[in-house]
Structure formats: C-alpha cells, structure tokens
Design a protein around this motif. Structure first.
Motif, mmCIF file in Angstrom:
data_model
loop_
_atom_site.group_PDB
_atom_site.id
_atom_site.type_symbol
_atom_site.label_atom_id
_atom_site.label_comp_id
_atom_site.label_asym_id
_atom_site.label_seq_id
_atom_site.Cartn_x
_atom_site.Cartn_y
_atom_site.Cartn_z
ATOM 1 N N LEU A 197 77.769 -83.727 -30.233
ATOM 2 C CA LEU A 197 78.085 -82.298 -30.139
ATOM 3 C C LEU A 197 77.090 -81.605 -29.211
ATOM 4 O O LEU A 197 75.939 -82.022 -29.099
ATOM 5 C CB LEU A 197 77.999 -81.642 -31.522
ATOM 6 N N GLU A 198 77.536 -80.535 -28.605
ATOM 7 C CA GLU A 198 76.659 -79.762 -27.728
ATOM 8 C C GLU A 198 76.728 -78.296 -28.151
ATOM 9 O O GLU A 198 77.818 -77.775 -28.402
ATOM 10 C CB GLU A 198 77.160 -79.908 -26.286
ATOM 11 N N LEU A 199 75.576 -77.660 -28.225
ATOM 12 C CA LEU A 199 75.568 -76.246 -28.602
ATOM 13 C C LEU A 199 75.973 -75.372 -27.425
ATOM 14 O O LEU A 199 75.636 -75.659 -26.265
ATOM 15 C CB LEU A 199 74.172 -75.828 -29.074
ATOM 16 N N ASN A 200 76.656 -74.308 -27.728
ATOM 17 C CA ASN A 200 76.985 -73.291 -26.723
ATOM 18 C C ASN A 200 75.791 -72.337 -26.644
ATOM 19 O O ASN A 200 75.684 -71.396 -27.430
ATOM 20 C CB ASN A 200 78.261 -72.569 -27.159
ATOM 21 N N MET A 201 74.895 -72.607 -25.708
ATOM 22 C CA MET A 201 73.623 -71.878 -25.684
ATOM 23 C C MET A 201 73.810 -70.391 -25.382
ATOM 24 O O MET A 201 72.999 -69.569 -25.809
ATOM 25 C CB MET A 201 72.647 -72.521 -24.693
ATOM 26 N N LYS B 220 84.261 -72.772 -32.965
ATOM 27 C CA LYS B 220 84.563 -72.696 -31.526
ATOM 28 C C LYS B 220 83.472 -71.962 -30.754
ATOM 29 O O LYS B 220 83.265 -72.207 -29.568
ATOM 30 C CB LYS B 220 85.923 -72.029 -31.303
ATOM 31 N N SER B 221 82.766 -71.057 -31.423
ATOM 32 C CA SER B 221 81.697 -70.309 -30.764
ATOM 33 C C SER B 221 80.410 -71.119 -30.659
ATOM 34 O O SER B 221 79.734 -71.091 -29.645
ATOM 35 C CB SER B 221 81.400 -69.018 -31.532
ATOM 36 N N VAL B 222 80.069 -71.841 -31.727
ATOM 37 C CA VAL B 222 78.763 -72.515 -31.801
ATOM 38 C C VAL B 222 78.715 -73.761 -30.913
ATOM 39 O O VAL B 222 77.700 -74.032 -30.266
ATOM 40 C CB VAL B 222 78.428 -72.883 -33.266
ATOM 41 N N TYR B 223 79.815 -74.545 -30.887
ATOM 42 C CA TYR B 223 79.806 -75.788 -30.116
ATOM 43 C C TYR B 223 80.583 -75.623 -28.819
ATOM 44 O O TYR B 223 81.549 -74.871 -28.755
ATOM 45 C CB TYR B 223 80.454 -76.935 -30.908
#
Ligand SMILES: [Mg+2]
Length: 369
Positions: free
Chosen positions: A356-360, A332-335
């Motif tokens: 998928l999209e990274l949570n920058m 949940k944190s990374v994506y």
C-alpha cells in the motif's frame, strides 16, 4: 537491510464526519477515523500501519507519540516479538485492551510492512501464503435504514458481484425483533437463495431474546450471526450457541490472545473476527490465528480489509475479508490506488510489505486540520 534501525514514528489522524444515516442497534456512527502511522528508518524505508476509531483518535496519536515512539527509536523492525513483549509490559497497567492497544497495533503493523519491504516480499508470501485472491463479503445494512433502503443496498451489493452480504439487525434499539424478522425475510426474498447472508446484532440482545430471534429466522439460511449479545458476555455467547444451530461470529471487540483464549475455552465462537488493528497488530494476530486453528474455528477478521488481506490469504482457516461500505471515502483518501474487490474477490498486489502507498497530499491535508 537486516540492520535497519527505526528513526521515528509519524502519526496522522484522518477523520471524516459521516454524511449518511448510519446507526446500528446500539450506536450512531458519527465519525470514521484512521490513525495512520508512518515508521521511518535509517535506510530510507518507511513502514505504514493503520488503526480505526470512531472516538479517541487524539489519545491514540498522543500515546504513539509520547509512549511508544521513544521505545522504538534505534530498534530494528525485525524485533517484533521482543518489542511486543517489552511494550505489552510497559503499558500493561493502562492498556491490555482499548486505545493503547489500538495504538500499539498500528505501529506493529508498520513494522511488518517494513519487514516485507526490506525482504522485497508481499506479506502474504512472507507469512507462507501462495494465493493473492481473497474472498470478501459486503457489509452494511444499517438499522437506521427503512426496509426499502435495506433491500436496495442488498441488491446493490449483489449487483457489484458480492457472493456474500452482511446486514445489521436490532432495529429500534433491539426492541422490535419481529420487525427484524420481516426485514431479514425481505432481503432474502430480494437476493435469492444463492447469496450468503449474514447478520450482525452489534451486542444488542440478551441471550434469551437472541435465541428466540435466531430460531425465527432459521428458515432464511443465515451463514452466521454476529455479536447477538454483548461482546463481553461470554456465558451469554455460549448460551446462544446452545440455543441455535446458526454459527456464531464474534471477536471484533476482543483484545490479545488472552481474550480469544476465553472465547474458545467457553465454546463462545465459531467464526473468529478479531481485528489486527486492535488486538496487537500482526504479531499478536499470528498467535491468535494459530490458536483458532488449534480449536478448529474459522478466521474472518473485522473490516480493515487492506490491513487484513495478507493474514487471511496466509491463514489455512482464513475464510473471507469484510468490506464495510461506510469506510469507502476514508480508504480512497488515505491510500493511493488501494486494491478494490472485483466480483467478491480482493486481489493482493504483488508489492513488498502491505503493498500500500499513502496519499501524502491527503495526509498533509489532515495534519493541517
Ligand atoms: Mg460487527
């Protein structure tokens, strides 16, 4: 887009210390770590890939940075076969298995993400699949849990709509199989007869003990039994298969098609559980999937459901994904907005590449640690 060139690889370690009480038969889980790879290109497209570790994340990061990235600059992400072959031989003295291969796997997955993005297609469609809905089972049930905690978790999984669940066996370091029999009986009683029920012994037993245990729990209708003996004990796995009719699952600790070939040739697996984030990425996993079809075995990769969903969707012998509840926080944190299973089904987003999209923000936070 076909002349896309790689300009750099960024790697970030995202690790969380485990808060709960997670131990299986052979180890305590202290850290959940993702090494997150971001491959940039000259046309602004980014590809992402992830590998998983409990220990050694720094080595994976440095291996990508110092050994793999220089080989990738200026190359095309479409060259996956050529790049795999070059890198395989470049690192063969230090990494046909283990950390170096985890590192290459994450990079290879990012190349496939780039291919899908460049072509504007979700990977499962690019690989020939049509159905975005993939069955997924719930996985947990640590040996460090009391029987009450174990039963409570099993019921929680079923209440969330999972049709199949997997729990650990091998309490007290594998020294009390009769207690495991009681725990298995309690869970089957709690979940009823219609839920698929699988067990994972995490390498703990020798073949004779594993067979004895398997025969004691046969009446509880076990869908498969995972890693009853040490993963490298291929003769022991084959012996297990001769001693019980419970299907045998293994492969999460195997690397490359050569390791998988030996499982098949030695009749040491029914459900193949290789992990694309270890075996060599999508490039090697596609070969392994073909091999598993040639031997007419089921394909059900280990954990990392967001890395594996496209492969299972595309594989004619793909049966299901595994959701390890322990990974929830890091996932949940990374994506950003990663798909979550609903009623035991993972629906792949109709987005290019992995989707998928990274949570920058989180990636930046991890870099600052
Ligand atoms: Mg396992």
């Amino acid at each position: 887009m076909n002349d896309l060139k790689i300009t750099g690889i960024d790697v970030t370690l995202c690790e969380t210390r485990v808060k709960g009480n997670f131990a299986d038969s052979t180890r305590n889980v202290e850290t959940i770590g993702f090494a997150v790879v971001d491959v940039s290109t000259d046309q602004g497209l980014h590809g992402i890939g992830v590998t998983y570790h409990e220990v050694g994340g720094e080595a994976i990061r440095d291996f990508i940075k110092y050994a793999i990235e220089p080989k990738m600059i200026g190359r095309s992400p479409f060259e996956t076969e050529v790049l795999y072959e070059e890198n395989f031989h470049y690192m063969r003295g230090v990494g046909r298995k283990g950390l170096a291969f985890c590192a290459y796997s994450a990079v290879d997955i990012a190349l496939w993400d780039l291919k899908g993005k460049a072509l504007g297609m979700p990977l499962f469609r690019l690989l020939g699949g049509t159905n975005p809905e993939v069955p997924i089972y719930a996985s947990g049930g640590w040996t460090s849990y009391s029987t009450e905690e174990l039963v409570a978790e099993a019921k929680m999984m079923v209440s969330k709509g999972y049709k199949k669940i997997k729990l650990k066996v091998g309490v007290e370091g594998g020294n009390n199989p009769d207690e495991d029999v009681r725990r298995v009986a309690a869970v089957r009683e709690a979940i009823g007869p219609d839920i698929g029920f699988m067990l994972d012994a995490n390498n703990v037993w020798r073949a004779a003990t594993a067979i004895q245990f398997a025969n004691k729990i046969r009446e509880y209708n076990i869908e498969f039994f995972e890693e009853p003996v040490f993963a490298d004990d291929i003769p022991g796995l084959a012996e297990f298969k001769r001693g019980t009719d419970i299907p045998l699952a293994t492969g999460e600790h195997e690397y490359t098609r050569y390791g998988v070939r030996d499982l098949f040739l030695n009749h040491a697996v029914d459900i193949l559980q290789c992990d694309a984030t270890r075996v060599g990425g999508y490039t090697e996993m596609l070969r392994i999937m073909a091999l598993s079809q040639a031997f007419n075995k089921a394909f059900a990769p280990h954990g990392m459901e967001h890395m594996h969903m496209h492969l299972v969707a595309a594989a004619p012998n793909g049966v299901y994904l595994e959701k390890l509840f322990m990974f929830d926080e890091v996932v949940k944190s990374v994506y950003l907005n990663a798909p979550e299973p609903v009623n035991g089904i993972m629906t792949i987003p109709e987005k290019p590449g992995l989707g998928l999209e990274l949570n920058m923000d989180y990636i930046k936070e991890c870099k600052g640690r």
